[in-house]
Design a protein around this motif. Structure first.
Motif, PDB file in Angstrom:
ATOM      1  N   UNK A 393       1.098  -1.476  -0.233  1.00  0.00           N
ATOM      2  CA  UNK A 393       0.071   0.038   0.014  1.00  0.00           C
ATOM      3  C   UNK A 393       1.168   1.137   0.053  1.00  0.00           C
ATOM      4  N   UNK A 394       0.873   2.268  -0.629  1.00  0.00           N
ATOM      5  CA  UNK A 394       1.704   3.736  -0.887  1.00  0.00           C
ATOM      6  C   UNK A 394       1.400   4.267   0.423  1.00  0.00           C
ATOM      7  N   UNK A 395       2.842   4.551   1.004  1.00  0.00           N
ATOM      8  CA  UNK A 395       2.416   5.182   1.906  1.00  0.00           C
ATOM      9  C   UNK A 395       3.784   4.086   3.211  1.00  0.00           C
ATOM     10  N   UNK A 396       3.569   2.698   2.134  1.00  0.00           N
ATOM     11  CA  UNK A 396       4.712   1.535   3.422  1.00  0.00           C
ATOM     12  C   UNK A 396       6.019   1.590   3.011  1.00  0.00           C
ATOM     13  N   UNK A 397       6.549   1.079   4.205  1.00  0.00           N
ATOM     14  CA  UNK A 397       8.080   0.598   3.925  1.00  0.00           C
ATOM     15  C   UNK A 397       7.772  -0.755   4.543  1.00  0.00           C
ATOM     16  N   UNK A 398       8.549  -1.387   3.947  1.00  0.00           N
ATOM     17  CA  UNK A 398       8.692  -2.900   3.934  1.00  0.00           C
ATOM     18  C   UNK A 398      10.032  -3.690   3.911  1.00  0.00           C
ATOM     19  N   UNK A 399       9.960  -4.898   4.783  1.00  0.00           N
ATOM     20  CA  UNK A 399      11.035  -5.607   4.491  1.00  0.00           C
ATOM     21  C   UNK A 399      11.029  -6.592   4.616  1.00  0.00           C
ATOM     22  N   UNK A 400      11.614  -7.354   3.475  1.00  0.00           N
ATOM     23  CA  UNK A 400      11.668  -9.273   2.351  1.00  0.00           C
ATOM     24  C   UNK A 400      13.079  -9.848   3.687  1.00  0.00           C
ATOM     25  N   UNK A 401      13.301 -10.848   2.621  1.00  0.00           N
ATOM     26  CA  UNK A 401      14.142 -12.143   3.702  1.00  0.00           C
ATOM     27  C   UNK A 401      15.766 -11.448   4.309  1.00  0.00           C
ATOM     28  N   UNK A 402      15.935 -10.273   3.602  1.00  0.00           N
ATOM     29  CA  UNK A 402      17.218  -9.830   3.832  1.00  0.00           C
ATOM     30  C   UNK A 402      16.814  -9.456   5.557  1.00  0.00           C
ATOM     31  N   UNK A 412       6.148   4.473   6.274  1.00  0.00           N
ATOM     32  CA  UNK A 412       7.321   5.493   6.079  1.00  0.00           C
ATOM     33  C   UNK A 412       7.513   6.568   6.823  1.00  0.00           C
ATOM     34  N   UNK A 413       9.018   6.955   7.513  1.00  0.00           N
ATOM     35  CA  UNK A 413       8.732   8.521   7.326  1.00  0.00           C
ATOM     36  C   UNK A 413       8.490   9.307   6.073  1.00  0.00           C
ATOM     37  N   UNK A 414       8.004  10.806   5.983  1.00  0.00           N
ATOM     38  CA  UNK A 414       7.585  11.129   5.276  1.00  0.00           C
ATOM     39  C   UNK A 414       9.068  11.605   4.393  1.00  0.00           C
ATOM     40  N   UNK A 415       8.779  11.438   3.460  1.00  0.00           N
ATOM     41  CA  UNK A 415       9.858  11.377   2.172  1.00  0.00           C
ATOM     42  C   UNK A 415      10.666  10.821   1.915  1.00  0.00           C
ATOM     43  N   UNK A 416      10.709   9.495   3.091  1.00  0.00           N
ATOM     44  CA  UNK A 416      11.840   8.379   2.927  1.00  0.00           C
ATOM     45  C   UNK A 416      11.758   7.198   1.173  1.00  0.00           C
ATOM     46  N   UNK A 417      10.515   6.936   1.462  1.00  0.00           N
ATOM     47  CA  UNK A 417      10.339   5.980  -0.136  1.00  0.00           C
ATOM     48  C   UNK A 417       9.825   6.654  -0.946  1.00  0.00           C
ATOM     49  N   UNK A 418      10.639   5.278  -2.046  1.00  0.00           N
ATOM     50  CA  UNK A 418      10.221   6.006  -3.053  1.00  0.00           C
ATOM     51  C   UNK A 418       8.616   5.281  -3.848  1.00  0.00           C
ATOM     52  N   UNK A 419       7.905   4.888  -3.784  1.00  0.00           N
ATOM     53  CA  UNK A 419       6.539   4.786  -3.708  1.00  0.00           C
ATOM     54  C   UNK A 419       5.986   4.973  -5.476  1.00  0.00           C
ATOM     55  N   UNK A 420       6.556   4.412  -6.460  1.00  0.00           N
ATOM     56  CA  UNK A 420       6.451   4.947  -7.909  1.00  0.00           C
ATOM     57  C   UNK A 420       5.185   3.700  -8.411  1.00  0.00           C
ATOM     58  N   UNK A 421       4.647   2.594  -7.743  1.00  0.00           N
ATOM     59  CA  UNK A 421       3.561   2.168  -8.417  1.00  0.00           C
ATOM     60  C   UNK A 421       3.639   0.640  -8.784  1.00  0.00           C
ATOM     61  N   UNK A 422       3.111  -0.032  -9.198  1.00  0.00           N
ATOM     62  CA  UNK A 422       3.373  -1.430  -9.811  1.00  0.00           C
ATOM     63  C   UNK A 422       3.890  -0.898 -10.565  1.00  0.00           C
ATOM     64  N   UNK A 423       5.317  -2.015 -11.029  1.00  0.00           N
ATOM     65  CA  UNK A 423       5.633  -1.797 -12.040  1.00  0.00           C
ATOM     66  C   UNK A 423       5.280  -2.933 -13.752  1.00  0.00           C
TER      67      UNK A 423
END
Length: 708
Positions: A393-402, A412-423
Motif C-alpha cells: 500500500x502507498x506509504x508503507x516501508x517493507x522488509x523482506x528476506x534480508x 514510511x517516514x515522510x519523504x523516505x520511500x520511493x512509491x512509484x506504483x506497480x511495475x
C-alpha cells in the motif's frame, strides 16, 4: 567420375560379404544433398587416390562408420554445408572409424560450414582405460602408413592438411569426443600432449577459421579444435530469495570426492523459477555443446513431493543461462540435482543442492496448491508471478528476506520511500518491495531499515530529513560561530530593557508558519514544492539556520535533530545572565516573544526523539528510532537526547497551566507573588494586557495549541 545432384542416400559403400578394398579415384562430388553422407562408408575399407573434389554439398561429404579408409593424392573439401538434419562435419567419423594417411597426400578443408564442427567431426564411444593414452595412438581416428612414426614427423613425409575459412559454433577445424587417444606425438619425452594443434605440425591451421557465438564470427585459434563435454561449470544463480555462487565441478574432482565439497547449496521454495549459467567445457576449458540429463536424489526429512523440470537440457555455447521450474509440497530437507553428460566419452557429473525454503514474505502455500501464492491482505496490493517483489500500500516501508522471515511493514517516514506504483500497471499506486534489492523501496539517496540512512557521502539536512551533499561552503566552522553570535544577539535584543513586542496580528502569522513548517513535510515529495521554503521560514523564526544544508559528510538524522537544541540551549543560558544585569531590567514582552518563537520547534524536536517503533528484525525484536532505523532507542547518544527531550516536554507541558494561573488574579496568584516577588506583576501584565477581559487565558492557549 562425376557424382552430382544426388538426394538423400548418396553413394553407399557397405560390407556385402566383400573382402577386397573399394577404390574411389579422380572423382567429383558436387551439389549433393544427403543426411547420411554423400559417401556413406559402413564396415568396408575404401581407398581414395588421385584427385578427388567435394564441393557445395549439403550434409557430410564422407561419413565413416566403424571402418578404416585410406587417403592418398589430393582431396579437396570446398564450400560444403554440414548442418543438414543435425549431422555436422565435412568428414564425419564414428564408432571407432579411422583414416589412414598415405603419402604423398594433401587434404584441403576450405570454406566449409557447420554447427558442431565444420571440417572434421569424430564421435567415439567411451574408451576403456587401457587404450586412453598409448604409444602409436592405436585407436586414434588418424593413422599413418608407418604406424611407428609419430605425428611430429608426418609433415616431413609429404603429408599435409590445410584448414581455412571454416565456420562452426564449436570446433570449426576439428570437433572430437576426446583427445587422449590421439595425444602421442613423439618418440622422446614428452611423449604425450593433448594440444594437437601445437604438436601435429602437418596440420596448417590458417587464421581464417571462425567460431560463431551469438551471431558473431570470432577468430579464436584456441577454439579451432574442441572436444565434447569433459566438465560442467555451474555459476551465478539468478533467482528470488536464492544464493548466488560459482562452482566448477570437473568429472575427476567428483569421482575422487563423492561429497563434491565445492557444490552449491541453493535455497528454493515451491513454484520458484530459477536460472543458472550452466556451461559445458571441453578438455581445453572452452565452452562446448552437449546434452545433460538431470536427475534428483531426494534427501527429504519428511513427506513431500519434488518435481524439477526440464529433465534433459542442451548446454549450448549461445545460451547465457538455463531456466528450471521447481514444484513441491511443503517439506523439510534438500534435493541433490545431478547433471550427467548423456553422450560424453568420459564420465561427467556435476551437482548442486536444492534446499527447501519457506515461501517469500507475502506468499504462502494453500492446501490445494503445490506452489507459493500471493497472500491478499490489507497491506499487500499485488505480488509478482516470479516471486521477485510484492506491491505494498502507498506509504508503507517493507522488509523482506534480508531482514525478516515474515513480511514486515511499517509507515514510511515522510519523504523516505520511493512509491512509484506497480511495475506492470501504471495506474496502481503503491510501494514495490523487491526481494533481491530490499532497499530499492527507498529513495535513491536512502537505504537501511525504514530508509533511515543516507547513501554514500550524503548527510542529513539541518532543517529537514532530506539527504544532501556536503560542500565546503557549508563547513560547520563557517556556520556554527555566526549562528551562535546571531542567536545570542537576537536573544539579548529581545529580553533586555525594552524588548521587542510582537503585535497581535503577527502572532497568528508566526503560529501558522511554525505549524505549516511541520505539517507540510508529510505531503508527498513529488507534489510538495513548498516544504523546504516553509521549513526555512519556520527555522529562521526559531532563531535556527534559515537554510537546509548538510553540515558535514555523513551527518546522521540523530545528529541533525540534536543540533536543533542549540537555540533553546542558548536562550536558557543567556536569559538568566541578562536578568542579573544591573540597570537593565529584563523585558517580559521580549521573553514572551522568545518563548513563542522557540516553543513549537523545541516541542517538534523533542517529540520526534521519542518516536520509537518495535520491529522484528533478523529474528530478534528491536526498538529503533522512527527517523533512522539504524539507531536503537534508549542506547548511547539516543538515550542522552531522549532524557533531554523528556525533561523538555515535561517543562513545556507544565508551562501551560502555569501561564493560565498567572493570567488570573486569585489567592493562588498571591502565593506566586510571594515566590516570584516583583517580577510577577510585570509578567502577568504582559500575558493579560493584549487580550479581552474574558480571554485572559489565551496566552496559555498559544502554547497549548503549539504543543499539540
Amino acid at each position: 567420375c562425376l557424382f552430382v545432384y544426388k538426394q538423400y542416400y548418396g553413394l553407399q559403400v557397405e560390407n556385402a560379404k566383400r573382402v577386397e578394398q573399394s577404390v574411389i579415384s579422380n572423382c567429383i562430388f558436387t551439389e549433393n544433398l544427403s543426411s547420411r553422407g554423400v559417401i556413406f562408408i559402413n564396415l568396408q575399407q575404401v581407398h581414395f587416390s588421385g584427385i578427388n573434389h567435394f564441393g557445395a554439398n549439403t550434409g557430410p561429404s564422407i561419413r565413416v562408420i566403424g571402418t578404416l579408409i585410406s587417403m592418398q593424392g589430393t582431396l579437396r573439401f570446398w564450400n560444403n554445408r554440414n548442418s543438414h538434419e543435425g549431422l555436422s562435419g565435412t568428414v564425419y567419423v564414428a564408432s571407432f572409424g579411422q583414416i589412414l594417411l598415405v603419402p604423398p597426400l594433401s587434404v584441403e578443408f576450405i570454406n566449409n560450414t557447420g554447427i558442431e564442427g565444420a571440417a572434421i567431426v569424430v564421435k567415439s564411444p567411451r574408451i576403456s582405460g587401457g587404450f586412453v593414452q598409448n604409444i602409436y595412438n592405436p585407436v586414434c581416428f588418424l593413422q599413418f602408413n608407418d604406424t611407428t612414426l609419430p605425428p611430429v614427423d608426418w609433415k616431413s613425409r609429404n603429408v599435409s592438411m590445410i584448414f581455412g575459412g571454416n565456420v562452426a559454433s564449436i570446433g570449426p577445424v576439428l570437433y572430437i569426443s576426446s583427445l587422449e587417444a590421439c595425444s602421442w606425438f613423439n618418440n622422446s619425452s614428452p611423449y604425450f600432449n593433448l594440444n594437437i594443434a601445437e604438436t601435429w605440425t602437418f596440420m596448417d591451421l590458417r587464421r581464417s577459421n571462425y567460431v560463431l557465438q551469438r551471431g558473431d564470427a570470432i577468430d579464436d585459434p584456441g577454439r579451432y579444435i574442441q572436444t565434447e563435454i569433459h566438465s560442467v561449470k555451474v555459476e551465478a544463480f539468478h533467482m528470488t530469495n536464492g544464493l548466488v555462487g560459482n562452482s566448477t565441478l570437473a568429472a575427476e574432482e567428483c569421482n575422487k570426492n563423492a561429497n563434491c565439497s565445492s557444490e552449491l547449496y541453493v535455497n528454493v521454495h515451491p513454484g520458484q523459477r530459477l536460472s543458472l549459467s550452466l556451461t559445458a567445457l571441453d578438455q581445453y576449458g572452452h565452452s562446448t555443446s552437449g546434452f545433460l540429463r538431470i536427475r534428483t536424489e531426494s534427501q527429504l526429512k519428511s513427506g513431500g513431493s519434488i518435481d524439477l523440470s526440464p529433465t534433459i537440457i542442451k548446454a549450448d555455447v549461445d545460451s547465457e543461462s538455463q531456466r528450471f521450474h521447481y514444484m513441491g509440497s511443503q517439506t523439510n530437507g534438500s534435493v541433490r540435482v545431478f547433471f550427467n553428460a548423456s553422450f560424453s566419452p568420459v564420465e561427467v557429473s556435476a551437482s548442486f543442492y536444492l534446499n527447501y525454503a519457506e515461501c517469500p514474505p507475502g506468499y504462502s502455500v494453500p492446501e490445494s496448491y503445490d506452489n507459493c501464492t500471493c497472500e491478499r491482505r490489507k497491506e499487500i496490493l499485488d505480488c509478482d508471478e516470479d516471486y521477485s517483489y510484492v506491491l505494498l500500500v502507498d506509504g508503507l516501508w517493507g522488509a523482506g528476506p534480508e531482514l525478516s522471515q515474515t513480511l514486515l511493514t511499517y509507515s514510511c517516514p515522510p519523504g523516505y520511500c520511493s512509491c512509484t506504483g506497480s511495475p506492470t500497471d501504471n495506474s496502481t499506486e503503491g510501494c514495490v518491495l523487491y526481494f533481491d534489492e530490499p532497499f530499492r523501496i527507498c529513495h535513491s539517496d536512502r537505504t537501511g531499515v525504514l530508509c533511515g540512512e543516507c547513501t554514500g557521502d550524503l548527510g542529513v539536512g539541518m532543517l529537514t530529513m532530506d539527504c544532501r551533499r556536503f560542500t565546503a561552503k557549508y563547513n560547520m566552522y563557517y556556520w556554527l560561530l555566526p549562528l551562535l553570535v546571531l542567536s545570542v544577539t537576537v536573544i539579548l535584543v529581545l529580553v533586555i530593557r525594552n524588548g521587542l513586542k510582537v503585535p497581535s496580528l503577527l502572532r497568528g502569522f508566526i503560529y501558522y508558519t511554525q505549524i505549516s513548517g511541520v505539517a507540510i513535510s508529510y505531503v508527498p515529495r513529488s507534489i510538495n514544492l513548498a516544504a523546504n521554503p516553509m521549513a526555512c521560514v519556520a527555522s529562521a523564526l526559531a532563531l535556527y539556520v534559515p537554510y537546509d544544508f548538510a553540515l558535514h559528510q555523513n551527518l546522521t538524522a540523530l545528529e541533525s535533530v540534536g543540533l536543533r537544541y542549540v537555540s533553546p540551549a542558548l536562550a536558557l543560558a543567556v536569559v538568566p545572565v541578562a536578568m542579573r544585569i544591573k540597570h537593565n531590567p529584563i523585558s517580559w514582552n521580549g521573553l514572551w516573544t522568545l518563548i513563542l518563537l522557540m516553543y513549537a520547534m523545541s516541542i517538534s524536536t523533542s517529540t520526534s526523539l521519542t518516536f520509537c517503533v518495535s520491529l522484528e528484525l533478523e529474528n530478534e525484536s528491536r526498538t529503533v528510532w522512527f527517523y533512522d532505523g539504524s539507531v536503537e532507542c534508549y542506547k548511547g547518544a539516543h538515550l542522552a537526547l531522549m532524557i533531554v527531550a523528556c525533561v523538555w516536554l515535561m517543562l513545556a507541558a507544565l508551562l501551560v497551566p502555569f501561564l493560565a494561573v498567572v493570567s488570573y488574579q486569585s489567592e493562588i496568584n498571591n502565593k506566586f507573588k510571594i515566590i516570584f516577588g516583583r517580577h510577577f506583576d510585570k509578567c502577568s501584565k504582559v500575558l493579560v494586557e493584549p487580550y479581552k477581559e474574558n480571554c485572559k487565558w489565551w496566552a496559555s492557549y498559544e502554547l497549548l495549541r503549539r504543543y499539540f
